[in-house]
Scaffold this motif. Structure first.
Motif, PDB file in Angstrom:
ATOM      1  N   MET A 277       0.827  -1.196   0.000  1.00  0.00           N
ATOM      2  CA  MET A 277       0.000   0.000   0.000  1.00  0.00           C
ATOM      3  C   MET A 277       0.866   1.252   0.000  1.00  0.00           C
ATOM      4  O   MET A 277       2.042   1.208   0.345  1.00  0.00           O
ATOM      5  CB  MET A 277      -0.923   0.010   1.221  1.00  0.00           C
ATOM      6  N   ILE A 278       0.276   2.366  -0.396  1.00  0.00           N
ATOM      7  CA  ILE A 278       0.954   3.647  -0.414  1.00  0.00           C
ATOM      8  C   ILE A 278       0.518   4.452   0.805  1.00  0.00           C
ATOM      9  O   ILE A 278      -0.678   4.529   1.118  1.00  0.00           O
ATOM     10  CB  ILE A 278       0.607   4.428  -1.701  1.00  0.00           C
ATOM     11  N   TYR A 279       1.486   5.030   1.512  1.00  0.00           N
ATOM     12  CA  TYR A 279       1.174   5.883   2.653  1.00  0.00           C
ATOM     13  C   TYR A 279       1.204   7.348   2.219  1.00  0.00           C
ATOM     14  O   TYR A 279       2.237   7.855   1.801  1.00  0.00           O
ATOM     15  CB  TYR A 279       2.178   5.673   3.786  1.00  0.00           C
ATOM     16  N   LYS A 280       0.056   8.025   2.266  1.00  0.00           N
ATOM     17  CA  LYS A 280      -0.001   9.442   1.927  1.00  0.00           C
ATOM     18  C   LYS A 280       0.144  10.319   3.164  1.00  0.00           C
ATOM     19  O   LYS A 280       0.491  11.481   3.082  1.00  0.00           O
ATOM     20  CB  LYS A 280      -1.316   9.756   1.214  1.00  0.00           C
ATOM     21  N   LYS A 281      -0.167   9.755   4.324  1.00  0.00           N
ATOM     22  CA  LYS A 281      -0.031  10.475   5.587  1.00  0.00           C
ATOM     23  C   LYS A 281       0.655   9.559   6.585  1.00  0.00           C
ATOM     24  O   LYS A 281       0.748   8.347   6.376  1.00  0.00           O
ATOM     25  CB  LYS A 281      -1.408  10.895   6.120  1.00  0.00           C
ATOM     26  N   ASP A 282       1.131  10.148   7.670  1.00  0.00           N
ATOM     27  CA  ASP A 282       1.770   9.336   8.694  1.00  0.00           C
ATOM     28  C   ASP A 282       0.766   8.366   9.303  1.00  0.00           C
ATOM     29  O   ASP A 282      -0.342   8.749   9.696  1.00  0.00           O
ATOM     30  CB  ASP A 282       2.352  10.232   9.794  1.00  0.00           C
ATOM     31  N   ALA A 283       1.141   7.103   9.330  1.00  0.00           N
ATOM     32  CA  ALA A 283       0.313   6.079   9.965  1.00  0.00           C
ATOM     33  C   ALA A 283       0.833   5.840  11.381  1.00  0.00           C
ATOM     34  O   ALA A 283       1.948   6.247  11.733  1.00  0.00           O
ATOM     35  CB  ALA A 283       0.357   4.800   9.146  1.00  0.00           C
ATOM     36  N   ASN A 284       0.034   5.177  12.172  1.00  0.00           N
ATOM     37  CA  ASN A 284       0.433   4.883  13.548  1.00  0.00           C
ATOM     38  C   ASN A 284       1.241   3.591  13.601  1.00  0.00           C
ATOM     39  O   ASN A 284       0.767   2.530  13.183  1.00  0.00           O
ATOM     40  CB  ASN A 284      -0.806   4.750  14.442  1.00  0.00           C
ATOM     41  N   PHE A 285       2.463   3.708  14.085  1.00  0.00           N
ATOM     42  CA  PHE A 285       3.329   2.549  14.268  1.00  0.00           C
ATOM     43  C   PHE A 285       3.734   2.490  15.742  1.00  0.00           C
ATOM     44  O   PHE A 285       3.836   3.528  16.412  1.00  0.00           O
ATOM     45  CB  PHE A 285       4.582   2.667  13.402  1.00  0.00           C
ATOM     46  N   PRO A 286       4.004   1.301  16.265  1.00  0.00           N
ATOM     47  CA  PRO A 286       4.391   1.181  17.683  1.00  0.00           C
ATOM     48  C   PRO A 286       5.863   1.508  17.926  1.00  0.00           C
ATOM     49  O   PRO A 286       6.386   1.236  19.013  1.00  0.00           O
ATOM     50  CB  PRO A 286       4.100  -0.296  17.984  1.00  0.00           C
ATOM     51  N   TYR A 287       6.531   2.079  16.932  1.00  0.00           N
ATOM     52  CA  TYR A 287       7.945   2.437  17.052  1.00  0.00           C
ATOM     53  C   TYR A 287       8.200   3.627  16.119  1.00  0.00           C
ATOM     54  O   TYR A 287       7.378   3.938  15.243  1.00  0.00           O
ATOM     55  CB  TYR A 287       8.830   1.239  16.684  1.00  0.00           C
ATOM     56  N   PRO A 288       9.344   4.302  16.255  1.00  0.00           N
ATOM     57  CA  PRO A 288       9.618   5.495  15.427  1.00  0.00           C
ATOM     58  C   PRO A 288       9.780   5.145  13.946  1.00  0.00           C
ATOM     59  O   PRO A 288      10.392   4.136  13.599  1.00  0.00           O
ATOM     60  CB  PRO A 288      10.928   6.045  16.001  1.00  0.00           C
ATOM     61  N   ILE A 289       9.228   5.993  13.083  1.00  0.00           N
ATOM     62  CA  ILE A 289       9.285   5.817  11.635  1.00  0.00           C
ATOM     63  C   ILE A 289       9.910   7.063  11.014  1.00  0.00           C
ATOM     64  O   ILE A 289       9.595   8.192  11.405  1.00  0.00           O
ATOM     65  CB  ILE A 289       7.867   5.602  11.060  1.00  0.00           C
ATOM     66  N   LEU A 290      10.783   6.850  10.015  1.00  0.00           N
ATOM     67  CA  LEU A 290      11.370   7.969   9.284  1.00  0.00           C
ATOM     68  C   LEU A 290      10.449   8.358   8.126  1.00  0.00           C
ATOM     69  O   LEU A 290      10.224   7.570   7.208  1.00  0.00           O
ATOM     70  CB  LEU A 290      12.750   7.583   8.732  1.00  0.00           C
ATOM     71  N   THR A 291       9.892   9.566   8.187  1.00  0.00           N
ATOM     72  CA  THR A 291       9.109  10.128   7.085  1.00  0.00           C
ATOM     73  C   THR A 291       9.470  11.612   6.979  1.00  0.00           C
ATOM     74  O   THR A 291      10.275  12.130   7.768  1.00  0.00           O
ATOM     75  CB  THR A 291       7.594   9.989   7.320  1.00  0.00           C
ATOM     76  N   ASN A 292       8.836  12.289   6.045  1.00  0.00           N
ATOM     77  CA  ASN A 292       9.109  13.720   5.877  1.00  0.00           C
ATOM     78  C   ASN A 292       8.275  14.598   6.801  1.00  0.00           C
ATOM     79  O   ASN A 292       8.492  15.800   6.862  1.00  0.00           O
ATOM     80  CB  ASN A 292       8.859  14.124   4.425  1.00  0.00           C
ATOM     81  N   THR A 293       7.326  13.993   7.497  1.00  0.00           N
ATOM     82  CA  THR A 293       6.434  14.794   8.353  1.00  0.00           C
ATOM     83  C   THR A 293       6.381  14.312   9.792  1.00  0.00           C
ATOM     84  O   THR A 293       5.845  14.993  10.651  1.00  0.00           O
ATOM     85  CB  THR A 293       5.002  14.794   7.783  1.00  0.00           C
ATOM     86  N   SER A 294       6.956  13.143  10.071  1.00  0.00           N
ATOM     87  CA  SER A 294       6.904  12.596  11.422  1.00  0.00           C
ATOM     88  C   SER A 294       7.813  13.375  12.373  1.00  0.00           C
ATOM     89  O   SER A 294       8.853  13.910  11.983  1.00  0.00           O
ATOM     90  CB  SER A 294       7.324  11.125  11.403  1.00  0.00           C
ATOM     91  N   ASN A 295       7.413  13.397  13.640  1.00  0.00           N
ATOM     92  CA  ASN A 295       8.232  14.038  14.685  1.00  0.00           C
ATOM     93  C   ASN A 295       9.165  13.046  15.378  1.00  0.00           C
ATOM     94  O   ASN A 295       9.840  13.410  16.332  1.00  0.00           O
ATOM     95  CB  ASN A 295       7.325  14.684  15.735  1.00  0.00           C
ATOM     96  N   SER A 296       9.219  11.811  14.895  1.00  0.00           N
ATOM     97  CA  SER A 296      10.031  10.789  15.551  1.00  0.00           C
ATOM     98  C   SER A 296      11.528  11.050  15.400  1.00  0.00           C
ATOM     99  O   SER A 296      12.318  10.711  16.278  1.00  0.00           O
ATOM    100  CB  SER A 296       9.698   9.409  14.982  1.00  0.00           C
ATOM    101  N   TYR A 297      11.907  11.651  14.264  1.00  0.00           N
ATOM    102  CA  TYR A 297      13.310  11.937  13.992  1.00  0.00           C
ATOM    103  C   TYR A 297      13.542  13.442  13.994  1.00  0.00           C
ATOM    104  O   TYR A 297      12.670  14.218  13.583  1.00  0.00           O
ATOM    105  CB  TYR A 297      13.725  11.374  12.636  1.00  0.00           C
ATOM    106  N   ASP A 298      14.727  13.853  14.448  1.00  0.00           N
ATOM    107  CA  ASP A 298      15.092  15.270  14.446  1.00  0.00           C
ATOM    108  C   ASP A 298      15.799  15.634  13.141  1.00  0.00           C
ATOM    109  O   ASP A 298      16.826  15.034  12.796  1.00  0.00           O
ATOM    110  CB  ASP A 298      16.034  15.594  15.625  1.00  0.00           C
ATOM    111  N   ASN A 299      15.233  16.590  12.425  1.00  0.00           N
ATOM    112  CA  ASN A 299      15.885  17.147  11.219  1.00  0.00           C
ATOM    113  C   ASN A 299      16.299  16.077  10.222  1.00  0.00           C
ATOM    114  O   ASN A 299      17.362  16.161   9.598  1.00  0.00           O
ATOM    115  CB  ASN A 299      17.116  17.974  11.616  1.00  0.00           C
ATOM    116  N   CYS A 300      15.467  15.037  10.073  1.00  0.00           N
ATOM    117  CA  CYS A 300      15.735  13.984   9.113  1.00  0.00           C
ATOM    118  C   CYS A 300      14.589  13.892   8.121  1.00  0.00           C
ATOM    119  O   CYS A 300      13.447  14.221   8.440  1.00  0.00           O
ATOM    120  CB  CYS A 300      15.924  12.633   9.817  1.00  0.00           C
TER     121      CYS A 300
END
Length: 283
Positions: A1-24
């Motif tokens: 499937m294609i993810y157009k928005k951040d989905a809920n994962f039980p661990y940090p995910i690297l995306t362009n909009t997630s807050n899980s990573y700093d400046n990545c």
């Protein structure tokens, strides 16, 4: 499937909009070519997380190319691979096609040494274990429309001596058309003629982006590019892809010039340099 928005994962995910990573970020750009038997995808991506990059380099994770048309197709990429040729018998681009990159773990991954995470995870990141075959990140999505007649052409130039003005900008079904009353207005006798036409290109983009707002918003003032579906209009569709590639999330009446600056690769700066160069050569 294609993810157009951040989905809920039980661990940090690297995306362009997630807050899980700093400046990545994880930015994807795709160029498409074809021959008689194959589609050839030129894949350009930028992963700014050293932790994720090291996992890919060491074979602990794999890049997966997802092509969504009538169904989903998945293709593994080798580390550093920038081109993927796929037989036309395997995929079809006759309908709108969406492409995205996933990062998938090849083994269980512990995030103890993931120094790219936001401070929220600092106290317990050594307890984060991601199972094998899990998604570690996904890029932006890139959309192609196989039905467009001029998929790579955004501008057209025409000469019409019957114009009532020197230049007229028209918006076609797939292109921005710059009409000139005579050919001399195109600076065809100068070595950098295309650059000297940049002010007309700027005018065309202003007009096209304003129409984009009118066509794709209820209030005719603002478009949330992360919320709308890719437009059906051919020209709007090209502008949508161009803006999304540059990570533009909103287009409104007030930021049109800022958006043009982002998508046009310093258009007016190049025009200014060309004019100054012409002046210097004249002296």
């Amino acid at each position: 499937m294609i993810y157009k928005k951040d989905a809920n994962f039980p661990y940090p995910i690297l995306t362009n909009t997630s807050n899980s990573y700093d400046n990545c970020s994880f930015i994807l750009d795709i160029n498409l070519e074809e021959n008689t038997n194959e589609y050839i995808f030129e894949i350009n991506y930028d992963i700014t997380s050293p932790f994720i990059e090291k996992l890919l380099q060491n074979g602990q994770a794999t890049l997966i190319l997802i092509i969504q048309s009538k169904d989903n197709k998945f293709f593994n990429l080798e580390y550093g691979q920038k081109t993927k040729s796929i037989s036309k018998s395997r995929i079809s681009l006759s309908k709108r096609t969406t492409i995205q990159l996933f990062i998938q773990s090849n083994e269980e991954i512990n995030f103890k040494n993931n120094y790219d995470l936001s401070s929220f995870y600092e106290e317990f990141k050594d307890e984060i274990y991601v199972p094998k075959n899990s998604i570690l990140g996904f890029s932006n999505s890139v959309v192609f429309d196989g039905s467009t007649n001029k998929p790579l052409e955004l501008f057209e130039k025409k000469v019409n001596p019957n114009l009532k003005s020197d230049v007229k900008i028209e918006l076609g079904s797939e292109t921005i058309i710059i009409n000139y009353k005579n050919e001399s207005l195109q600076f065809t006798d100068l070595p950098r003629s295309s650059t000297f036409n940049n002010p007309y290109v700027y005018m065309g983009l202003q007009k096209a982006l304003y129409r984009f707002i009118v066509n794709n918003s209820e209030d005719h003032e603002c478009v949330d590019l992360e919320e709308i579906e890719p437009p059906n209009d051919g020209l709007d569709f090209k502008l949508y892809n161009l803006m999304r590639k540059k990570k533009i999330s909103e287009l409104n009446i007030e930021n049109i010039d800022e958006v043009i600056y982002s998508i046009s690769d310093k258009m007016l700066e190049k025009y200014t340099a060309a004019v100054r160069g012409l002046y210097s050569n004249g002296n």
